[in-house]
Design a protein around this motif. Sequence first.
Motif, PDB file in Angstrom:
ATOM      1  N   ASP A   1      68.456  74.646  60.357  1.00 49.72           N
ATOM      2  CA  ASP A   1      67.099  73.699  59.290  1.00 49.72           C
ATOM      3  C   ASP A   1      66.619  73.501  60.205  1.00 49.72           C
ATOM      4  OD1 ASP A   1      65.739  72.339  57.744  1.00 49.72           O
ATOM      5  OD2 ASP A   1      67.085  72.094  55.756  1.00 49.72           O
ATOM      6  N   LEU A   2      65.461  73.939  60.578  1.00 50.11           N
ATOM      7  CA  LEU A   2      64.723  73.937  61.801  1.00 50.11           C
ATOM      8  C   LEU A   2      63.317  72.502  61.317  1.00 50.11           C
ATOM      9  CD1 LEU A   2      63.622  77.611  62.771  1.00 50.11           C
ATOM     10  CD2 LEU A   2      65.560  75.408  63.419  1.00 50.11           C
ATOM     11  N   ALA A   3      63.040  72.800  60.193  1.00 51.46           N
ATOM     12  CA  ALA A   3      62.638  71.409  59.361  1.00 51.46           C
ATOM     13  C   ALA A   3      63.228  70.377  59.685  1.00 51.46           C
ATOM     14  CB  ALA A   3      61.899  71.547  58.385  1.00 51.46           C
ATOM     15  N   LEU A   4      64.296  70.118  59.458  1.00 52.19           N
ATOM     16  CA  LEU A   4      65.809  68.901  59.318  1.00 52.19           C
ATOM     17  C   LEU A   4      65.823  68.370  60.868  1.00 52.19           C
ATOM     18  CD1 LEU A   4      67.433  66.626  58.145  1.00 52.19           C
ATOM     19  CD2 LEU A   4      69.042  68.942  58.339  1.00 52.19           C
ATOM     20  N   TRP A   5      65.805  69.298  61.386  1.00 51.01           N
ATOM     21  CA  TRP A   5      65.322  69.077  63.119  1.00 51.01           C
ATOM     22  C   TRP A   5      64.305  68.646  63.500  1.00 51.01           C
ATOM     23  CZ3 TRP A   5      68.382  68.788  67.825  1.00 51.01           C
ATOM     24  CH2 TRP A   5      67.478  69.535  68.515  1.00 51.01           C
TER      25      TRP A   5
END
Length: 409
Positions: A126-130
């Motif tokens: 989850d790149l947004a969570l990263w």
Amino acid sequence: MRLRRIRLRNWRGVADREVVFAERGVTVVVGPNETGKTSFVEALDFLIEELDSAKSRRVLAAKPVHRDEGAEAEAEIDCGATTLVLRKRWHKRPVTELTVRGATAESLSGREAHERATALLAKSADLALWRALRMAQGAVPGAPDLTSQTWLSQALDRTAGGAVTTDADTDLFAAAQAEHDRFWGATGPRKELVDLRTRRDTLAADCARIREEIAAVERDVERAASLEREIAELGPKAAEASTRLAKLAEDRARIDGLEAAARAAQAKSDLARQRVAAADAAVAARRAASDECASRRAAVAAAEEEAARIASSSSDTAARLAAAERAAEEASAELAAARDAATSAERDFDIVRAALDRDQIRERLDRIAAAEREAEAAAAVVASVRADDARLAALRNAHEDVVRATARL
């Protein structure tokens, strides 16, 4: 997603450094301030987000100060059963390279490599969570940007005990059920799903056909490039072949001239032999006539002597003398006839020689006309020559035939 290693080259003050992360547990990177620890996290962001052609302020800030090189980063990342090796260079001679190891090996470059890497990372992380949970050294702490992460934002609100009153707070199961009912009925898939499947199959067939056409076009392009290379290679060979053909034509013309000269010499030799034989025959005839004349003169002289001797002794001496005179006159007539025959033989010899000269000149004129026609035909053939594989092979065979014919000649 699991990061295995990351390497920096010409990144601000870092010349070349690599960090390999432990298989298990936590990897701690320790070092003095301003030695590039934060640069590893920044470089990972660049690898995931920035194109190699990016000119933003933060990308330009990563360029090394004391050397004219482009900042470069490389990371090895596990995405489930697939391992990515992504390398990018910015600022100078931009490069993007992606190597995928797994069930299917891939090797891509450029924009295609960037998009493929982004798609593979999005499947396993989850790149947004990263981005929301990561905090860089020196950055001002604040609320993360969760505008695109509705469910994460709501879950955090619930955990914190806050009230969620937005329109987006929809029951997940109800939404899933509504989406299911849109495509599936009690008896099976609805018409919309069937139409979509049909459309999908049609588009898949179109894609396969287009791929085949693209492959055919690529093969044609490769074939065209190959033909252009062959044409470029055959150009000098065609010029050389034309030069060799002209040389062979000159050699052939010279050989024809020599053959014609040999035939002319042979004809002259034959004519000379005929003239010599005719002259020998004429000389022999003249000698025979001369001998006969001498013999008859001797006979006349003997007859005259005999006539003179017996003129006084016999009455028939006058008759004998008359007979002797008649014999002398006949001998003189035969001598004149022999001389006329010799003169006629000489005239006949001159006529035969003139006829032979006339025939020889006609033969030479015919050969000259034939040679001119052959030269025109050869010039037409040379003018129509177009270099290709078959004609080049035919030219080689013709050259070999000429060489063998020259050897035999």
